[in-house]
Design a protein around this motif. Structure first.
Motif, PDB file in Angstrom:
ATOM      1  N   THR A   1       0.828  -1.207   0.000  1.00  0.00           N
ATOM      2  CA  THR A   1       0.000   0.000   0.000  1.00  0.00           C
ATOM      3  C   THR A   1       0.866   1.263   0.000  1.00  0.00           C
ATOM      4  N   GLY A   2       2.048   1.187   0.622  1.00  0.00           N
ATOM      5  CA  GLY A   2       2.959   2.330   0.618  1.00  0.00           C
ATOM      6  C   GLY A   2       3.460   2.646  -0.774  1.00  0.00           C
ATOM      7  N   LEU A   3       3.804   1.604  -1.540  1.00  0.00           N
ATOM      8  CA  LEU A   3       4.278   1.811  -2.906  1.00  0.00           C
ATOM      9  C   LEU A   3       3.153   2.313  -3.812  1.00  0.00           C
ATOM     10  N   ILE A   4       1.968   1.733  -3.632  1.00  0.00           N
ATOM     11  CA  ILE A   4       0.826   2.137  -4.456  1.00  0.00           C
ATOM     12  C   ILE A   4       0.412   3.582  -4.159  1.00  0.00           C
ATOM     13  N   SER A   5       0.385   3.931  -2.860  1.00  0.00           N
ATOM     14  CA  SER A   5      -0.057   5.268  -2.459  1.00  0.00           C
ATOM     15  C   SER A   5       1.067   6.294  -2.486  1.00  0.00           C
TER      16      SER A   5
ATOM     17  N   GLY B   1       6.230   7.054   4.399  1.00  0.00           N
ATOM     18  CA  GLY B   1       5.937   6.756   5.799  1.00  0.00           C
ATOM     19  C   GLY B   1       5.459   5.325   5.962  1.00  0.00           C
ATOM     20  N   LEU B   2       4.556   4.885   5.080  1.00  0.00           N
ATOM     21  CA  LEU B   2       4.069   3.500   5.136  1.00  0.00           C
ATOM     22  C   LEU B   2       5.172   2.514   4.789  1.00  0.00           C
ATOM     23  N   VAL B   3       5.994   2.847   3.778  1.00  0.00           N
ATOM     24  CA  VAL B   3       7.099   1.954   3.398  1.00  0.00           C
ATOM     25  C   VAL B   3       8.063   1.795   4.572  1.00  0.00           C
ATOM     26  N   ALA B   4       8.390   2.912   5.231  1.00  0.00           N
ATOM     27  CA  ALA B   4       9.315   2.861   6.367  1.00  0.00           C
ATOM     28  C   ALA B   4       8.712   2.060   7.519  1.00  0.00           C
ATOM     29  N   ASP B   5       7.424   2.277   7.775  1.00  0.00           N
ATOM     30  CA  ASP B   5       6.767   1.541   8.862  1.00  0.00           C
ATOM     31  C   ASP B   5       6.713   0.054   8.547  1.00  0.00           C
TER      32      ASP B   5
ATOM     33  N   PRO C   1       1.350  11.782  -1.808  1.00  0.00           N
ATOM     34  CA  PRO C   1       0.899  10.450  -1.379  1.00  0.00           C
ATOM     35  C   PRO C   1      -0.597  10.479  -1.055  1.00  0.00           C
ATOM     36  N   ASP C   2      -1.228   9.340  -1.157  1.00  0.00           N
ATOM     37  CA  ASP C   2      -2.654   9.224  -0.869  1.00  0.00           C
ATOM     38  C   ASP C   2      -2.834   9.235   0.660  1.00  0.00           C
ATOM     39  N   PHE C   3      -3.242  10.377   1.191  1.00  0.00           N
ATOM     40  CA  PHE C   3      -3.319  10.546   2.643  1.00  0.00           C
ATOM     41  C   PHE C   3      -4.330   9.601   3.284  1.00  0.00           C
ATOM     42  N   SER C   4      -5.422   9.313   2.578  1.00  0.00           N
ATOM     43  CA  SER C   4      -6.460   8.446   3.153  1.00  0.00           C
ATOM     44  C   SER C   4      -5.940   7.024   3.340  1.00  0.00           C
ATOM     45  N   THR C   5      -5.147   6.536   2.366  1.00  0.00           N
ATOM     46  CA  THR C   5      -4.542   5.209   2.494  1.00  0.00           C
ATOM     47  C   THR C   5      -3.559   5.187   3.664  1.00  0.00           C
TER      48      THR C   5
ATOM     49  N   GLY D   1       2.507   8.533  14.204  1.00  0.00           N
ATOM     50  CA  GLY D   1       3.247   9.525  13.423  1.00  0.00           C
ATOM     51  C   GLY D   1       2.849   9.502  11.956  1.00  0.00           C
ATOM     52  N   VAL D   2       2.654   8.309  11.414  1.00  0.00           N
ATOM     53  CA  VAL D   2       2.249   8.191  10.009  1.00  0.00           C
ATOM     54  C   VAL D   2       0.829   8.735   9.821  1.00  0.00           C
ATOM     55  N   ILE D   3      -0.043   8.486  10.799  1.00  0.00           N
ATOM     56  CA  ILE D   3      -1.410   9.018  10.728  1.00  0.00           C
ATOM     57  C   ILE D   3      -1.377  10.549  10.716  1.00  0.00           C
ATOM     58  N   ILE D   4      -0.587  11.129  11.603  1.00  0.00           N
ATOM     59  CA  ILE D   4      -0.460  12.592  11.660  1.00  0.00           C
ATOM     60  C   ILE D   4       0.118  13.134  10.354  1.00  0.00           C
ATOM     61  N   ALA D   5       1.125  12.405   9.811  1.00  0.00           N
ATOM     62  CA  ALA D   5       1.723  12.827   8.540  1.00  0.00           C
ATOM     63  C   ALA D   5       0.684  12.830   7.432  1.00  0.00           C
ATOM     64  N   GLY D   6      -0.218  11.826   7.432  1.00  0.00           N
ATOM     65  CA  GLY D   6      -1.280  11.769   6.433  1.00  0.00           C
ATOM     66  C   GLY D   6      -2.200  12.970   6.522  1.00  0.00           C
TER      67      GLY D   6
END
Length: 264
Positions: free
Chosen positions: A104-108, A112-116, A174-178, A224-229
């Protein structure tokens, strides 16, 4: 028998517990380890001198500090009979979310998602090494730890380079909702892992306080990723995502060095 209590300030979740267990596994004088993740305390029941135990804990750079040492009459300890089952469960959860967050990180286009996802993979490595270490040889454990540590560093380095490329290049937002939705599910998964492993230790710990979950470093990363989104949406910029990704990649590399210490 001696009872020594350590404060481990950076012991935030069960993966750090397993790192400590593996590090101390070679010290035959240790008879039992009792972890209290909520209060970041480790109680070691052992015979002989404490110096080797203390040095091994300090080498992991988890903020270990010896608090007290005293004699104890306790000589019998409850054995954890389902250790393997628990480790397989939390390994499965962490590895599944490594795959989910990476895809999902690559798609969106969210670093932040890739790192997590790599942070989830790092925890999977720790649980995996623990599983291979049960009944295995010290040499085998060290070899697996070395491979896992260097592989983790390689992936995090690639992540850093991608962050730099996106920082200086023109990239789509990036797709913030994802980012938000996947991180919420990852947050739940981390809470479940902590709950499962803490519940196994005693009936009293089955009803954990919420504060126990939210002391976890992994949960802080998810937040942190949620806040970043949210900031990506409000600021219409990919910089919050890149900043969070960079911070998490640093944490992943720090974790890799801790794993590498097991191979020495």
């Amino acid at each position: 028998m001696l009872k020594t209590i350590f404060e481990i300030t950076k012991m935030d979740c069960p993966s750090e517990e397993n790192l400590i267990r593996m590090k101390l596994d070679v010290i035959s004088e240790i008879k039992n380890l009792d972890f209290d993740i909520a209060n970041r305390k480790l109680t070691v029941f052992h015979q002989g001198q404490i110096e080797e135990i203390e040095q091994s804990i300090l080498q992991l750079n988890l903020g270990g500090k010896l608090l007290t040492t005293e004699e104890t009459d306790q000589i019998e300890f409850k054995e954890e009979t389902n250790q393997k089952k628990l480790l397989w469960t939390v390994l499965g959860i962490n590895f599944a979310f490594f795959v989910i967050e990476m895809v999902t990180g690559l798609i969106s286009k969210s670093m932040g998602l890739v790192a997590d996802s790599l942070d989830m993979l790092a925890d999977s490595f720790v649980y995996g090494i623990s599983l291979f270490a049960i009944g295995g040889t010290l040499i085998k454990k060290k070899r697996i730890a070395k491979i896992a540590g260097y592989f983790q560093i390689l992936l995090a380095t690639i992540g850093f380079l991608e962050v730099l490329r996106r920082f200086f290049g023109a990239e789509k937002l990036p797709d913030f909702s994802t980012m938000i939705i996947v991180s919420i599910f990852a947050l739940i998964a981390n809470g479940i892992c902590l709950y499962i492993l803490q519940k196994s230790k005693s009936k009293d710990e089955a009803h954990m306080k919420a504060s126990m979950i939210f002391t976890s470093n992994d949960v802080i990363i998810n937040t942190g990723v949620i806040i970043a989104g949210l900031l990506v949406y409000w600021l219409n910029s990919n910089k919050p995502d890149l900043i969070v990704g960079t911070i998490v990649f640093i944490l992943v590399i720090q974790g890799a060095f801790r794993i590498l210490k097991l191979s020495k």
